[in-house]
Design a protein around this motif. Structure first.
Motif, PDB file in Angstrom:
ATOM      1  N   ARG A  75       3.932  12.751 -10.453  1.00 20.53           N
ATOM      2  CA  ARG A  75       2.321  12.450 -10.062  1.00 20.53           C
ATOM      3  C   ARG A  75       2.463  11.333  -8.812  1.00 20.53           C
ATOM      4  NH1 ARG A  75      -0.457   8.232 -11.019  1.00 20.53           N
ATOM      5  NH2 ARG A  75       0.996   6.997 -12.268  1.00 20.53           N
ATOM      6  N   ARG A  76       3.591  10.399  -8.974  1.00 22.91           N
ATOM      7  CA  ARG A  76       3.542   9.648  -7.798  1.00 22.91           C
ATOM      8  C   ARG A  76       3.655  10.208  -6.356  1.00 22.91           C
ATOM      9  NH1 ARG A  76       6.357   3.859  -9.462  1.00 22.91           N
ATOM     10  NH2 ARG A  76       6.219   4.082 -11.738  1.00 22.91           N
ATOM     11  N   LEU A  77       4.343  11.389  -6.391  1.00 20.97           N
ATOM     12  CA  LEU A  77       4.628  12.028  -5.253  1.00 20.97           C
ATOM     13  C   LEU A  77       3.678  13.256  -4.893  1.00 20.97           C
ATOM     14  CD1 LEU A  77       8.635  12.219  -6.091  1.00 20.97           C
ATOM     15  CD2 LEU A  77       7.341  10.864  -3.961  1.00 20.97           C
ATOM     16  N   ARG A  78       2.735  13.258  -5.793  1.00 31.55           N
ATOM     17  CA  ARG A  78       1.659  14.470  -5.349  1.00 31.55           C
ATOM     18  C   ARG A  78       0.988  14.586  -4.243  1.00 31.55           C
ATOM     19  NH1 ARG A  78      -0.538  15.719 -10.939  1.00 31.55           N
ATOM     20  NH2 ARG A  78       1.620  16.481 -11.239  1.00 31.55           N
ATOM     21  N   ARG A  79       0.938  13.528  -3.413  1.00 29.40           N
ATOM     22  CA  ARG A  79       0.387  13.531  -2.105  1.00 29.40           C
ATOM     23  C   ARG A  79       1.197  13.761  -0.970  1.00 29.40           C
ATOM     24  NH1 ARG A  79      -3.229   8.488  -2.224  1.00 29.40           N
ATOM     25  NH2 ARG A  79      -3.882   8.992  -0.088  1.00 29.40           N
ATOM     26  N   SER A  80       2.519  14.027  -0.921  1.00 32.00           N
ATOM     27  CA  SER A  80       3.519  13.914  -0.112  1.00 32.00           C
ATOM     28  C   SER A  80       3.578  15.652   0.135  1.00 32.00           C
ATOM     29  CB  SER A  80       4.872  13.628  -0.535  1.00 32.00           C
ATOM     30  OG  SER A  80       4.669  12.061  -0.798  1.00 32.00           O
ATOM     31  N   GLU A  81       3.640  15.831   1.621  1.00 38.32           N
ATOM     32  CA  GLU A  81       3.768  17.261   1.981  1.00 38.32           C
ATOM     33  C   GLU A  81       5.610  17.738   1.842  1.00 38.32           C
ATOM     34  OE1 GLU A  81       0.286  18.890   4.523  1.00 38.32           O
ATOM     35  OE2 GLU A  81       1.525  17.319   5.782  1.00 38.32           O
ATOM     36  N   ILE A  82       6.204  16.923   2.282  1.00 40.69           N
ATOM     37  CA  ILE A  82       7.655  17.290   2.302  1.00 40.69           C
ATOM     38  C   ILE A  82       8.361  16.104   1.682  1.00 40.69           C
ATOM     39  CG2 ILE A  82       9.471  18.001   3.577  1.00 40.69           C
ATOM     40  CD1 ILE A  82       7.807  18.542   5.827  1.00 40.69           C
ATOM     41  N   VAL A  83       9.136  16.429   0.679  1.00 41.22           N
ATOM     42  CA  VAL A  83       9.943  15.366   0.026  1.00 41.22           C
ATOM     43  C   VAL A  83      11.443  15.631   0.371  1.00 41.22           C
ATOM     44  CG1 VAL A  83      10.657  14.107  -2.218  1.00 41.22           C
ATOM     45  CG2 VAL A  83       8.262  14.848  -1.622  1.00 41.22           C
ATOM     46  N   PHE A  84      12.339  14.806   1.004  1.00 40.77           N
ATOM     47  CA  PHE A  84      13.482  14.915   0.943  1.00 40.77           C
ATOM     48  C   PHE A  84      14.236  13.974  -0.172  1.00 40.77           C
ATOM     49  CE2 PHE A  84      12.243  15.847   5.311  1.00 40.77           C
ATOM     50  CZ  PHE A  84      13.074  16.652   5.678  1.00 40.77           C
ATOM     51  N   LEU A  85      15.138  14.700  -0.855  1.00 41.66           N
ATOM     52  CA  LEU A  85      15.652  14.041  -2.055  1.00 41.66           C
ATOM     53  C   LEU A  85      17.197  13.874  -1.636  1.00 41.66           C
ATOM     54  CD1 LEU A  85      13.966  16.601  -3.373  1.00 41.66           C
ATOM     55  CD2 LEU A  85      13.970  14.861  -5.144  1.00 41.66           C
ATOM     56  N   LEU A  86      17.586  12.636  -1.686  1.00 44.07           N
ATOM     57  CA  LEU A  86      19.106  12.451  -1.301  1.00 44.07           C
ATOM     58  C   LEU A  86      19.887  11.841  -2.461  1.00 44.07           C
ATOM     59  CD1 LEU A  86      17.697  12.462   1.494  1.00 44.07           C
ATOM     60  CD2 LEU A  86      18.968  10.420   2.075  1.00 44.07           C
ATOM     61  N   ALA A  87      21.008  12.397  -2.730  1.00 45.83           N
ATOM     62  CA  ALA A  87      21.854  12.084  -3.752  1.00 45.83           C
ATOM     63  C   ALA A  87      23.562  12.312  -3.585  1.00 45.83           C
ATOM     64  CB  ALA A  87      21.376  12.557  -5.285  1.00 45.83           C
ATOM     65  N   GLY A  88      24.542  11.306  -3.828  1.00 47.69           N
ATOM     66  CA  GLY A  88      25.782  11.638  -3.697  1.00 47.69           C
ATOM     67  C   GLY A  88      25.847  12.245  -5.031  1.00 47.69           C
ATOM     68  N   LEU A  89      26.721  13.492  -4.967  1.00 50.81           N
ATOM     69  CA  LEU A  89      26.821  14.255  -6.300  1.00 50.81           C
ATOM     70  C   LEU A  89      28.053  13.683  -6.804  1.00 50.81           C
ATOM     71  CD1 LEU A  89      25.833  18.131  -5.481  1.00 50.81           C
ATOM     72  CD2 LEU A  89      24.483  16.024  -6.528  1.00 50.81           C
ATOM     73  N   GLY A  90      28.514  13.874  -8.136  1.00 52.43           N
ATOM     74  CA  GLY A  90      29.711  13.167  -8.755  1.00 52.43           C
ATOM     75  C   GLY A  90      29.279  12.489 -10.048  1.00 52.43           C
ATOM     76  N   GLY A  91      28.435  11.237  -9.621  1.00 53.34           N
ATOM     77  CA  GLY A  91      27.999  10.485 -10.614  1.00 53.34           C
ATOM     78  C   GLY A  91      26.963  10.910 -11.683  1.00 53.34           C
TER      79      GLY A  91
END
Ligand SMILES: Nc1nc2c(ncn2[C@@H]2O[C@H](COP(=O)(O)OP(=O)(O)OP(=O)(O)O)[C@@H](O)[C@H]2O)c(=O)[nH]1
Ligand SMILES: [Mg+2]
Length: 316
Positions: A75-91
Motif C-alpha cells: 500500500r505504501r508503494l502504490r504510487r511508485s512507478e518503478i521500484v528497485f528492490l535490493l537484497a544480498g541473497l543468503g541471509g
C-alpha cells in the motif's frame, strides 16, 4: 527499497549519489541495523516473532512475517512507478522478501526490478543454509520472469586489488548507472520513444531479462554493443530465444548510420533475437559520447547453475 542488511546498506549508499525523483525505503528484521540506515522510510518487520534481532538466516520465519505485512508494505508503494528492490541473497531477510515483494508489486502493476547480490562462491560452498537461501530465492525470481539484475559478488574480483569499501563503492556506482539510465529512458520522451508501457509490454513477452549499459565514443558503434555485453557486473547467460530493447542516446551529431550499426551489431551478437524494439534520443548539442541502454530477455542467471555444480565439500 533495501531488504535485509546488505540491501539496506546498498540503498543508503546509492541514494548518496544523485538520483532525482527517487526515494529510499529500508526494510529489515534487525532494529539496530535499521536505525543506522538514513532513508526516507524505514520498516521494521517481524517485531513480534523476531524481536528486532534479525532472523539469523531463517528465511521461513521472515517469509511468514512478510506475508503478514505484505498488504501494508505494498500500500505504501502504490504510487511508485518503478521500484528497485535490493537484497544480498543468503541471509533470511533479504532472501525471503525479495521474491515476495517483487511478486506483490507486479501484481499491482508496478514495474518491480529485483537486484540480487549473489554471495561469494566460498559462501555458497561452505555454508549450506546460505546456499539454500540464496538459490531458493534466485530460483523463485527466475520462475517469475521479468527484469532481474543479479550482481555476483564473485565478479567483484575484478577489483580485488582495492580495499573492500572501495569495491562496494565501485559496485554501487555501477548500480547507480543502471538505475539512472532505466529511469531516464522511461521518464524522458524521445524520437523513437520507449515509455513505461512499452517497456512493460516488452518485458511481459521476454522471460527473464537483464539491463545492460555502456558508453563509448560516437565513432565506435560496434564497440558500444560489445562493451554492453561483456563489461558488466551482472551474471547471466543467453538461452535459446533472446529478445532485446535497445535504446541509444547521443548528441545532435549522432547519425542514422551510427544508430543502424548499433542495431545491426546487437541483432547479430544476440543471434537474431526473435523480437527487438529500438529507441533513440538525441540532445540538442553535439556529444562525443553515446550511451546504450539495453533490456535483454531470454536469460538465466549464470550463478544458479555454476553454484549448483561444485560439490559442497570438494574431495581431497
Ligand atoms: N556485496 C555485499 N554483500 C553483502 C554485504 N553484506 C552481506 N552481503 C551478502 O549478503 C548476503 C546476505 O547477508 P545479509 O544482508 O546480512 O542478510 P539479511 O538479509 O539481513 O538476513 P538475516 O540477517 O539472516 O535476517 C550474505 O551472504 C553476503 O554475501 C555487503 O555489505 N556487500
Ligand atoms: Mg540481517
Amino acid at each position: 527499497m533495501g531488504l535485509g542488511g546488505a540491501g539496506c546498506e546498498a540503498v543508503r549508499d546509492l541514494l548518496r549519489l544523485e538520483l532525482p525523483g527517487v526515494r529510499g525505503v529500508a526494510i529489515n528484521t534487525d532494529a539496530t541495523h535499521l536505525a543506522r540506515i538514513e532513508v526516507e522510510e524505514r520498516i521494521l518487520l517481524g517485531q513480534r516473532t523476531l524481536k528486532g534481532r534479525g532472523s539469523g538466516g531463517d528465511r521461513e520465519q521472515v517469509r511468514a512475517s512478510g506475508e503478514e505485512a505484505r498488504e501494508e508494505i505494498l500500500r505504501r508503494l502504490r504510487r511508485s512507478e518503478i521500484v528497485f528492490l535490493l537484497a544480498g541473497l543468503g541471509g533470511g531477510t533479504g532472501s525471503a522478501l525479495l521474491p515476495l515483494l517483487t511478486r506483490g508489486l507486479r501484481e499491482q502493476d508496478t514495474l518491480a526490478v529485483p537486484v540480487a547480490f549473489l554471495p561469494f562462491h566460498i559462501e555458497l560452498e561452505s555454508n549450506p543454509e546460505r546456499r539454500a537461501n540464496a538459490l531458493g530465492a534466485l530460483a523463485e525470481l527466475e520462475s517469475m520472469g521479468g527484469l532481474l539484475l543479479a550482481l555476483s559478488n564473485e565478479k567483484l574480483r575484478r577489483f580485488e586489488s582495492l580495499p573492500m569499501p572501495r569495491v562496494l563503492q565501485a559496485r554501487n556506482a555501477y548500480l547507480h548507472g543502471l538505475v539512472a539510465s532505466l529511469v531516464d529512458m522511461v521518464e524522458h520522451p524521445s524520437q523513437l520513444n520507449v515509455d513505461l508501457a512499452s517497456l512493460k509490454s516488452h518485458l511481459a513477452q521476454s522471460g527473464v531479462s537483464t539491463l545492460l549499459l555502456s558508453e563509448e565514443h560516437v565513432s565506435e558503434p560496434e564497440r558500444l554493443v560489445h562493451s554492453a555485453l561483456t563489461d558488466t557486473l551482472l551474471d547471466f547467460e543467453l538461452t535459446e530465444s533472446p529478445s532485446a530493447l535497445v535504446h541509444v542516446e547521443g548528441g545532435s551529431n549522432l547519425t542514422l548510420g551510427a544508430l543502424d550499426r548499433v542495431w545491426r551489431t546487437m541483432r547479430r551478437r544476440l543471434g537474431e533475437p526473435r523480437r527487438m524494439l529500438i529507441g533513440t534520443r538525441t540532445h540538442p548539442e553535439p556529444r562525443q559520447v553515446v550511451r546504450l541502454t539495453a533490456v535483454v530477455g531470454g536469460l538465466r542467471a549464470r550463478s544458479v547453475r555454476d553454484a549448483m555444480t561444485p560439490p559442497l565439500i570438494a574431495p581431497g
